[in-house]
Design a protein around this motif. Structure first.
Motif, PDB file in Angstrom:
ATOM      1  N   ARG A   1      54.861   4.982  40.904  1.00  0.00           N
ATOM      2  CA  ARG A   1      54.639   4.808  42.336  1.00  0.00           C
ATOM      3  C   ARG A   1      55.067   6.064  43.093  1.00  0.00           C
ATOM      4  O   ARG A   1      54.391   6.510  44.015  1.00  0.00           O
ATOM      5  N   GLY A   2      56.176   6.661  42.690  1.00  0.00           N
ATOM      6  CA  GLY A   2      56.639   7.901  43.315  1.00  0.00           C
ATOM      7  C   GLY A   2      55.640   9.034  43.157  1.00  0.00           C
ATOM      8  O   GLY A   2      55.381   9.780  44.108  1.00  0.00           O
TER       9      GLY A   2
ATOM     10  N   THR B   1      52.606   8.353  45.344  1.00  0.00           N
ATOM     11  CA  THR B   1      52.953   8.614  46.740  1.00  0.00           C
ATOM     12  C   THR B   1      52.966  10.119  47.009  1.00  0.00           C
ATOM     13  O   THR B   1      52.450  10.575  48.032  1.00  0.00           O
TER      14      THR B   1
ATOM     15  N   ARG C   1      52.778   5.087  34.540  1.00  0.00           N
ATOM     16  CA  ARG C   1      52.382   3.677  34.642  1.00  0.00           C
ATOM     17  C   ARG C   1      52.087   3.121  33.254  1.00  0.00           C
ATOM     18  O   ARG C   1      52.479   1.997  32.922  1.00  0.00           O
TER      19      ARG C   1
ATOM     20  N   GLY D   1      53.927  -5.896  41.978  1.00  0.00           N
ATOM     21  CA  GLY D   1      55.339  -5.943  42.321  1.00  0.00           C
ATOM     22  C   GLY D   1      55.671  -6.910  43.444  1.00  0.00           C
ATOM     23  O   GLY D   1      56.791  -6.920  43.955  1.00  0.00           O
TER      24      GLY D   1
ATOM     25  N   ASP E   1      56.871   2.607  33.497  1.00  0.00           N
ATOM     26  CA  ASP E   1      57.832   3.104  34.486  1.00  0.00           C
ATOM     27  C   ASP E   1      57.169   3.044  35.861  1.00  0.00           C
ATOM     28  O   ASP E   1      56.758   4.058  36.425  1.00  0.00           O
ATOM     29  N   THR E   2      57.083   1.831  36.412  1.00  0.00           N
ATOM     30  CA  THR E   2      56.317   1.635  37.650  1.00  0.00           C
ATOM     31  C   THR E   2      56.958   2.321  38.847  1.00  0.00           C
ATOM     32  O   THR E   2      56.241   2.814  39.717  1.00  0.00           O
ATOM     33  N   ALA E   3      58.271   2.379  38.917  1.00  0.00           N
ATOM     34  CA  ALA E   3      58.918   3.035  40.063  1.00  0.00           C
ATOM     35  C   ALA E   3      58.596   4.531  40.077  1.00  0.00           C
ATOM     36  O   ALA E   3      58.229   5.087  41.120  1.00  0.00           O
ATOM     37  N   ALA E   4      58.690   5.180  38.923  1.00  0.00           N
ATOM     38  CA  ALA E   4      58.373   6.606  38.854  1.00  0.00           C
ATOM     39  C   ALA E   4      56.880   6.838  39.082  1.00  0.00           C
ATOM     40  O   ALA E   4      56.490   7.812  39.743  1.00  0.00           O
TER      41      ALA E   4
ATOM     42  N   ARG F   1      48.411   2.810  43.198  1.00  0.00           N
ATOM     43  CA  ARG F   1      49.613   2.442  43.942  1.00  0.00           C
ATOM     44  C   ARG F   1      49.449   1.050  44.544  1.00  0.00           C
ATOM     45  O   ARG F   1      50.383   0.250  44.557  1.00  0.00           O
TER      46      ARG F   1
END
Length: 186
Positions: free
Chosen positions: A93-94, A97, A84, A128, A88-91, A121
């Protein structure tokens, strides 16, 4: 050793030796993985991002397999924070999760990890443009924190309870912020 037909007692001794060495290798691998995870966090703090990412990515599978999901959740949350910070917000968030899933698989005394992964998250979801997802995660984090506070309130000193209460205010403000951003039917 086995020029003749192996004896049952030899097989048993060799199986025991194999188990001992296998356990030692697993323990050594886990120690190495924990050191790598700590090193990854240190690299992240000194902005050596490629080294940090590589250490996290090699340490996490070993920790998950050898130490279990609750311990892996702690390190996944740290990796999520690192990602974060890189944007790299997608990674990130992964990883949050996965930390939540790891926590739920390996419930133990490290329950704080659930909240520590749900809150960032939720913030990422809010940023987002996914307010309903943010509200769901913020509510789960708040519910968990409220239950922890209820269970701990009689066990800690007054100054500790006040510090915990101040932290709870931040959690509640995240719920309010997410609720304000979510459509009325949430």
């Amino acid at each position: 050793l086995f020029r003749k037909k192996p004896r049952a007692e030899w097989l048993r001794l060799l199986e025991e030796a194999e188990a001992v060495f296998s356990a030692q290798l697993s323990a050594d691998a886990l120690d190495l993985a924990r050191v790598r995870a700590e090193l990854a966090e240190a690299y992240g703090k000194t902005r050596q991002t490629s080294e940090a990412r590589a250490r996290f990515e090699t340490a996490l599978p070993i920790i998950d397999k050898a130490a279990g999901p609750a311990v892996a959740a702690v390190h996944r949350r740290a990796y999520g924070d690192f990602l974060r910070a890189l944007g790299d917000t997608a990674a990130a968030r992964g990883q949050f999760t996965r930390a939540i899933a790891d926590f739920e698989r390996g419930r133990d005394a490290r329950g704080f990890v659930l909240t520590a992964a749900l809150q960032p998250r939720a913030r990422l979801a809010l940023a987002g443009g996914r307010p309903q997802e943010a509200l769901r995660d913020a509510r789960r984090a708040d519910d968990f924190e409220r239950e922890n506070f209820r269970l701990m309130s009689g066990l800690v000193s007054e100054p500790q309870a006040l510090r915990f209460g101040a932290a709870r205010e931040r959690d509640v403000s995240l719920v309010v912020e997410a609720a304000l951003a979510a459509p009325p039917d949430s």
